[in-house]
Design an enzyme around this catalytic site. Structure first.
Site, mmCIF file in Angstrom:
data_model
loop_
_atom_site.group_PDB
_atom_site.id
_atom_site.type_symbol
_atom_site.label_atom_id
_atom_site.label_comp_id
_atom_site.label_asym_id
_atom_site.label_seq_id
_atom_site.Cartn_x
_atom_site.Cartn_y
_atom_site.Cartn_z
ATOM 1 N N LYS A 1 -7.051 35.844 -7.383
ATOM 2 C CA LYS A 1 -7.268 36.508 -8.673
ATOM 3 C C LYS A 1 -6.724 37.938 -8.669
ATOM 4 O O LYS A 1 -6.273 38.436 -9.708
ATOM 5 C CB LYS A 1 -8.757 36.488 -9.030
ATOM 6 C CG LYS A 1 -9.290 35.087 -9.342
ATOM 7 C CD LYS A 1 -8.451 34.372 -10.403
ATOM 8 C CE LYS A 1 -9.165 33.230 -11.086
ATOM 9 N NZ LYS A 1 -8.271 32.480 -12.002
ATOM 10 N N TYR B 1 -10.409 32.907 -3.330
ATOM 11 C CA TYR B 1 -10.402 33.069 -4.797
ATOM 12 C C TYR B 1 -10.132 34.530 -5.191
ATOM 13 O O TYR B 1 -9.348 34.811 -6.103
ATOM 14 C CB TYR B 1 -11.757 32.599 -5.318
ATOM 15 C CG TYR B 1 -11.934 32.571 -6.816
ATOM 16 C CD1 TYR B 1 -11.398 31.535 -7.584
ATOM 17 C CD2 TYR B 1 -12.689 33.551 -7.470
ATOM 18 C CE1 TYR B 1 -11.600 31.487 -8.952
ATOM 19 C CE2 TYR B 1 -12.898 33.502 -8.835
ATOM 20 C CZ TYR B 1 -12.354 32.470 -9.577
ATOM 21 O OH TYR B 1 -12.557 32.424 -10.939
HETATM 22 P P1 NAP Z 1 -13.663 24.840 -15.098
HETATM 23 O O1 NAP Z 1 -14.718 24.541 -16.117
HETATM 24 O O2 NAP Z 1 -13.887 24.417 -13.692
HETATM 25 O O3 NAP Z 1 -12.267 24.262 -15.641
HETATM 26 C C1 NAP Z 1 -11.093 24.408 -14.890
HETATM 27 C C2 NAP Z 1 -10.114 23.326 -15.323
HETATM 28 O O4 NAP Z 1 -8.908 23.472 -14.532
HETATM 29 C C3 NAP Z 1 -10.649 21.915 -15.063
HETATM 30 O O5 NAP Z 1 -10.467 21.100 -16.205
HETATM 31 C C4 NAP Z 1 -9.814 21.448 -13.892
HETATM 32 O O6 NAP Z 1 -9.572 20.052 -13.841
HETATM 33 C C5 NAP Z 1 -8.502 22.167 -14.137
HETATM 34 N N1 NAP Z 1 -7.664 22.183 -12.946
HETATM 35 C C6 NAP Z 1 -8.051 22.394 -11.673
HETATM 36 N N2 NAP Z 1 -7.012 22.286 -10.840
HETATM 37 C C7 NAP Z 1 -5.933 21.992 -11.600
HETATM 38 C C8 NAP Z 1 -4.577 21.750 -11.316
HETATM 39 N N3 NAP Z 1 -4.101 21.792 -10.056
HETATM 40 N N4 NAP Z 1 -3.730 21.470 -12.332
HETATM 41 C C9 NAP Z 1 -4.197 21.405 -13.601
HETATM 42 N N5 NAP Z 1 -5.475 21.635 -13.943
HETATM 43 C C10 NAP Z 1 -6.343 21.924 -12.945
HETATM 44 O O7 NAP Z 1 -13.364 26.403 -15.005
HETATM 45 P P2 NAP Z 1 -13.622 27.610 -16.045
HETATM 46 O O8 NAP Z 1 -14.892 28.244 -15.665
HETATM 47 O O9 NAP Z 1 -13.380 27.192 -17.429
HETATM 48 O O10 NAP Z 1 -12.480 28.610 -15.555
HETATM 49 C C11 NAP Z 1 -11.212 28.727 -16.192
HETATM 50 C C12 NAP Z 1 -10.460 29.877 -15.548
HETATM 51 O O11 NAP Z 1 -11.218 31.081 -15.681
HETATM 52 C C13 NAP Z 1 -10.201 29.677 -14.055
HETATM 53 O O12 NAP Z 1 -8.945 30.207 -13.706
HETATM 54 C C14 NAP Z 1 -11.320 30.502 -13.434
HETATM 55 O O13 NAP Z 1 -10.979 30.909 -12.126
HETATM 56 C C15 NAP Z 1 -11.423 31.645 -14.403
HETATM 57 N N6 NAP Z 1 -12.709 32.339 -14.363
HETATM 58 C C16 NAP Z 1 -13.886 31.690 -14.671
HETATM 59 C C17 NAP Z 1 -15.090 32.404 -14.617
HETATM 60 C C18 NAP Z 1 -16.412 31.778 -14.942
HETATM 61 O O14 NAP Z 1 -17.444 32.475 -14.835
HETATM 62 N N7 NAP Z 1 -16.482 30.533 -15.368
HETATM 63 C C19 NAP Z 1 -15.092 33.745 -14.246
HETATM 64 C C20 NAP Z 1 -13.887 34.359 -13.933
HETATM 65 C C21 NAP Z 1 -12.701 33.655 -14.005
HETATM 66 P P3 NAP Z 1 -10.572 19.060 -13.072
HETATM 67 O O15 NAP Z 1 -11.798 19.017 -13.906
HETATM 68 O O16 NAP Z 1 -9.848 17.747 -13.032
HETATM 69 O O17 NAP Z 1 -10.790 19.661 -11.709
#
Ligand code: NAP
Length: 253
Positions: free
Chosen positions: A158, A154
């Site tokens: 990133k 990851y």
């Molecule tokens: P999340 O709640 O897990 O949502 C991610 C979404 O992406 C889910 O709906 C998932 O679908 C979808 N997804 C996964 N693989 C995919 C694919 N191959 N094609 C299309 N859609 C796909 O994550 P989040 O926390 O909102 O994170 C959003 C972004 O912010 C990510 O890039 C994450 O790395 C980044 N981020 C998050 C945090 C944090 O603290 N939450 C911190 C830093 C960065 P499914 O549900 O079907 O798997």
């Protein structure tokens, strides 16, 4: 902006979490929004929330790491909403493990969704931005780009997105297209709930522990990230490109 001048924004991983909040915010800012996620049915709650707020949205099912599905998804967006000139590469997955236990499959899955997915989506959308002489690409990086135990895959993805962003900024700037990264710290979503489970902590306890280490003394909400994305995605950000903005409640090294 009148309705006929509305821009079309694409948000990947928009079914929940940061992507859903971003889709809602971009719609509130006057964009028509295509919500792309693995499962089209799972996008409906975001699409309905946009519609309930008076906006226009479309649910599209696609795996961003699959080039044929990406091409088909973008063609559908063009046909049903119009040519996209705003793209938020937000779809993400975790496959955390210490390096010695990390499988090749875990490495490939994470690199494929975050890096290959952002590449494929941006390649498919950029021609519409070039034609329009206008574009905004926002890539979701992470504080983990600076290194994080258990996240070699990851963190590499990133950090890679930051280099990808800067290169897009250099290649596409002359076409009126900007590219920037938002790098969140701890945000309350299903993703951080999954991390709490991995480290064997209750989610509330995990959040409290994280908040105590954050200068503003709270964890992030999806809307905190959507606010930052919305700035980079706006016409006002036309002279800001190739930047990485850490949105983490304090500075990071
Ligand atoms: P999340 O709640 O897990 O949502 C991610 C979404 O992406 C889910 O709906 C998932 O679908 C979808 N997804 C996964 N693989 C995919 C694919 N191959 N094609 C299309 N859609 C796909 O994550 P989040 O926390 O909102 O994170 C959003 C972004 O912010 C990510 O890039 C994450 O790395 C980044 N981020 C998050 C945090 C944090 O603290 N939450 C911190 C830093 C960065 P499914 O549900 O079907 O798997």
């Amino acid at each position: 902006m009148s309705t006929t001048e509305q821009r079309v924004a694409v948000v990947t991983g928009g079914a929940r979490g940061i992507g859903a909040a971003t889709a809602l915010r971009l719609a509130a800012d006057g964009n028509k929004v295509a919500v792309i996620d693995l499962d089209e049915a799972a996008c409906q709650s975001t699409v309905q929330a946009v519609k309930d707020a008076g906006g226009t949205a479309l649910a599209v099912g696609a795996d961003v790491s699959d080039s044929a599905q990406v091409e088909a998804a973008v063609e559908r967006v063009v046909a049903e909403l119009g040519a996209p000139t705003v793209l938020v590469n937000n779809a993400g997955v975790l496959r955390d493990n210490l390096l010695f236990k990390m499988s090749e499959g875990d490495w490939d899955t994470v690199l494929n969704v975050h890096l290959r997915g952002s590449f494929l989506m941006t390649r498919a959308c950029q021609k519409h931005m070039v034609d329009a002489g206008y574009g905004r690409v926002v890539n979701l990086s992470s504080s983990s780009a600076l290194g994080n135990r258990g996240q070699a895959n990851y963190a590499a993805a990133k950090a890679g997105l930051q280099g990808f962003t800067k290169t897009l900024a250099k290649e596409l700037g002359k076409f009126g297209i900007t590219a920037n990264s938002v790098a969140p710290g701890f945000v309350v979503t299903d993703m951080t709930a999954q991390t709490a489970e991995r480290v064997g902590m209750g989610f509330e306890e995990f959040q409290a522990a994280a908040a105590s280490q954050i200068p503003v003394q709270r964890v992030g909400r999806p809307e905190d990230i959507a606010n930052a994305v919305a700035f980079f995605a706006s016409p006002d950000a036309g002279f800001v490109s190739g930047q990485v903005l850490y949105v983490a409640g304090g500075p990071l090294n």
